[in-house]
Scaffold this active site. Structure first.
Site, PDB file in Angstrom:
ATOM      1  N   CYS A 197      22.848 -14.492  -8.711  1.00 26.99           N
ATOM      2  CA  CYS A 197      22.568 -13.846  -9.975  1.00 26.99           C
ATOM      3  C   CYS A 197      23.469 -12.231  -9.922  1.00 26.99           C
ATOM      4  O   CYS A 197      23.361 -11.684  -8.929  1.00 26.99           O
ATOM      5  CB  CYS A 197      21.153 -13.274 -10.354  1.00 26.99           C
ATOM      6  SG  CYS A 197      20.793 -12.179 -11.587  1.00 26.99           S
ATOM      7  N   CYS A 200      21.020  -9.069 -10.287  1.00 26.73           N
ATOM      8  CA  CYS A 200      20.177  -8.685  -9.119  1.00 26.73           C
ATOM      9  C   CYS A 200      20.583  -9.066  -7.843  1.00 26.73           C
ATOM     10  O   CYS A 200      19.971  -8.781  -6.917  1.00 26.73           O
ATOM     11  CB  CYS A 200      18.757  -8.867  -9.585  1.00 26.73           C
ATOM     12  SG  CYS A 200      18.356 -10.709  -9.213  1.00 26.73           S
ATOM     13  N   CYS A 232      17.993 -17.053 -13.131  1.00 24.40           N
ATOM     14  CA  CYS A 232      17.930 -16.511 -11.957  1.00 24.40           C
ATOM     15  C   CYS A 232      16.364 -16.431 -11.753  1.00 24.40           C
ATOM     16  O   CYS A 232      15.518 -16.630 -12.246  1.00 24.40           O
ATOM     17  CB  CYS A 232      17.986 -15.025 -12.025  1.00 24.40           C
ATOM     18  SG  CYS A 232      17.913 -13.812 -10.761  1.00 24.40           S
ATOM     19  N   CYS A 235      14.721 -12.329 -11.462  1.00 27.17           N
ATOM     20  CA  CYS A 235      14.923 -11.386 -12.556  1.00 27.17           C
ATOM     21  C   CYS A 235      14.756 -12.218 -13.761  1.00 27.17           C
ATOM     22  O   CYS A 235      14.941 -13.497 -13.911  1.00 27.17           O
ATOM     23  CB  CYS A 235      16.173 -10.458 -12.684  1.00 27.17           C
ATOM     24  SG  CYS A 235      17.645 -11.180 -13.082  1.00 27.17           S
ATOM     25  N   ASP A 352      47.919 -15.836   0.788  1.00 29.69           N
ATOM     26  CA  ASP A 352      46.799 -16.312   1.626  1.00 29.69           C
ATOM     27  C   ASP A 352      46.400 -17.700   1.157  1.00 29.69           C
ATOM     28  O   ASP A 352      46.069 -17.901   0.043  1.00 29.69           O
ATOM     29  CB  ASP A 352      45.732 -15.299   1.346  1.00 29.69           C
ATOM     30  CG  ASP A 352      44.511 -15.689   2.371  1.00 29.69           C
ATOM     31  OD1 ASP A 352      44.369 -16.996   2.770  1.00 29.69           O
ATOM     32  OD2 ASP A 352      43.672 -15.204   2.252  1.00 29.69           O
TER      33      ASP A 352
HETATM   34 ZN   LIG Z   1      18.637 -11.903 -11.389  1.00 31.88          ZN
END
Ligand SMILES: [Zn+2]
Length: 428
Positions: A197, A200, A232, A235, A352
């Protein structure tokens, strides 16, 4: 359009002269050098050129150039459109694009992801399209979460309308500070950069891939309903309800009408680009029935999907620059044809090549695979580990010659693609 101040007019004129000189001396299309000259003379030129126009900015990791082209094609139904058709997607390129179509009331600008906040501030664009964010040029680009955070700050408090892909959690997060957003379900085949997420850091639940905490079955998991849904676990951040939905070969508009796209550009990624373009066109008051025929006119974009020919071998060129792009390119391949893969690692490609290890190549099994480009050994090792049989060849020309006459598909990254185009003709 109001007249530009004298200094800005002069800066524009000299920039165009520099661009012309660059073109006639064979140094490219001149849009970057022309824009740079103009900006030295009048640092505020982009703001002045953007003033009074109806502008769309288009940004993403993949699909920017194509979506810019599709939107430009659609909006040409309404009037003249200024655009940076050749992918010069930083402010010098924008100056060049707007000054070469001074009286066009509309502007569609492809914008490099990192420059987007600056270009939003400078141009005051009314509409912004945000499609996808994934790892790209690992030695140069910053962390994509930081990019999304900069988008949030740039959009907050502005009177801007955003058209965003709700299926990409990071794009959703980046767009969600905007005053208004049209959410489009445009899909997200590459999920490796969005398991967490962005709000959070908690785990994201996805359909068929629900997170199970260590030691047992989770309780109270958010319900994740559709194929592209996500939420999520820790949250309230979750996928917003989209008003436009890409559904296989069609787009469902906000009134529930289903439009079969039937565009000439191949593959799922281009249908996603078309869905974003249709939602954008509607934000300008252009209905699907007028925009869609314009999208169908686009056959190739800056050489992508064109075919080059030599000695009876017809090679279709696909550009793919990063893992998400390779995944979308595999979707376009004809499984009955041989495929040539060409990988370089020059400045514009990123030096790279460790990203080669992020791509799942197993889909290539069962067809002739030829590997070339400066970093062919890196790619060869990767294919060997994935148990994909291949043939190593010294150059694209040899790869083409090693095939019997007929069709072949080519996937190349940026400078490898440009080399092939310049050596084998610029068919459009
Ligand atoms: Zn979250």
């Amino acid at each position: 359009m109001t007249q530009l101040p004298l200094r800005a007019q002069l800066a524009t004129a000299l920039g165009r002269t520099a661009a012309t000189l660059s073109r006639v001396t064979g140094r490219g299309d001149g849009s970057v050098i022309g824009g740079r000259v103009s900006l030295v003379l009048e640092p505020d030129l982009l703001r002045k050129l953007a003033h009074d126009r109806k502008l769309v900015l288009v940004s993403a990791t993949n699909g920017k150039t194509t979506t810019t082209r599709l939107i430009t094609s659609a909006l040409s139904e309404l009037g003249d459109v200024a655009t940076n058709a050749f992918g010069a997607n930083m402010p010098a390129g924008h100056v060049s694009a707007l000054s070469s179509a001074k009286h066009a009331p509309y502007g569609v600008l492809e914008v490099d992801e990192k420059y987007l906040p600056e270009v939003i501030d400078t141009t005051g664009a009314g509409v912004i399209c945000l499609m996808n964010l994934s790892r790209d040029q690992m030695d140069r680009a910053g962390e994509i979460w930081l990019l999304a955070q900069k988008w949030r700050r740039a959009l907050a408090g502005k009177n801007t309308h955003v058209i965003a892909n709700a299926d990409d959690p990071l794009v959703t997060w980046g767009a969600s500070t905007a005053a208004s957003v049209t959410w489009v379900s445009a899909g997200q085949p590459w999920k490796e950069d969005s398991w967490c997420c962005p709000e959070c850091g908690g785990p994201l639940d996805r359909k068929g891939m629900e997170y199970v905490p260590p030691g047992g079955v989770g309780t109270g998991a958010p319900s994740v309903a559709g194929e592209n849904d996500w939420a999520c676990r820790e949250c309230t951040f979750r996928r917003p309800e989209p008003s436009w939905v890409l559904d296989d070969d069609a787009v469902v508009d906000p009134r529930g009408r289903r439009w079969v796209l039937d565009i000439q550009l191949p593959g799922r990624a281009n249908r996603a680009n078309a869905a974003i373009a249709l939602a954008t066109a509607e934000a300008f008051g252009l209905p699907v029935e007028r925009a869609l025929p314009r999208l169908r006119e686009v056959r190739s974009v800056a050489g992508r999907y064109t075919t080059v020919e030599r000695d009876g071998r017809h090679a279709r060129l696909l550009l793919a620059k990063n893992p998400a792009g390779w995944l979308e390119a595999f979707d376009v391949l004809d499984p009955s044809l041989p495929v040539i893969l060409s990988v370089n690692a020059q400045g514009p490609d990123g030096r790279d090549t460790s990203w080669l290890w992020d791509v799942d190549y197993r889909v290539l099994r069962g067809r002739p695979v030829l590997v070339t480009g400066e970093r062919r050994l890196d790619l060869a090792l990767r294919l060997d580990v994935a148990d994909v049989p291949f043939q190593l060849v010294g150059s694209f020309e040899q790869a083409l010659g090693a095939q019997p006459p007929g069709k072949v598909d080519v996937i190349a990254n940026y400078t490898a693609f440009q080399q092939i185009r310049s050596e084998f003709g610029r068919a459009v």
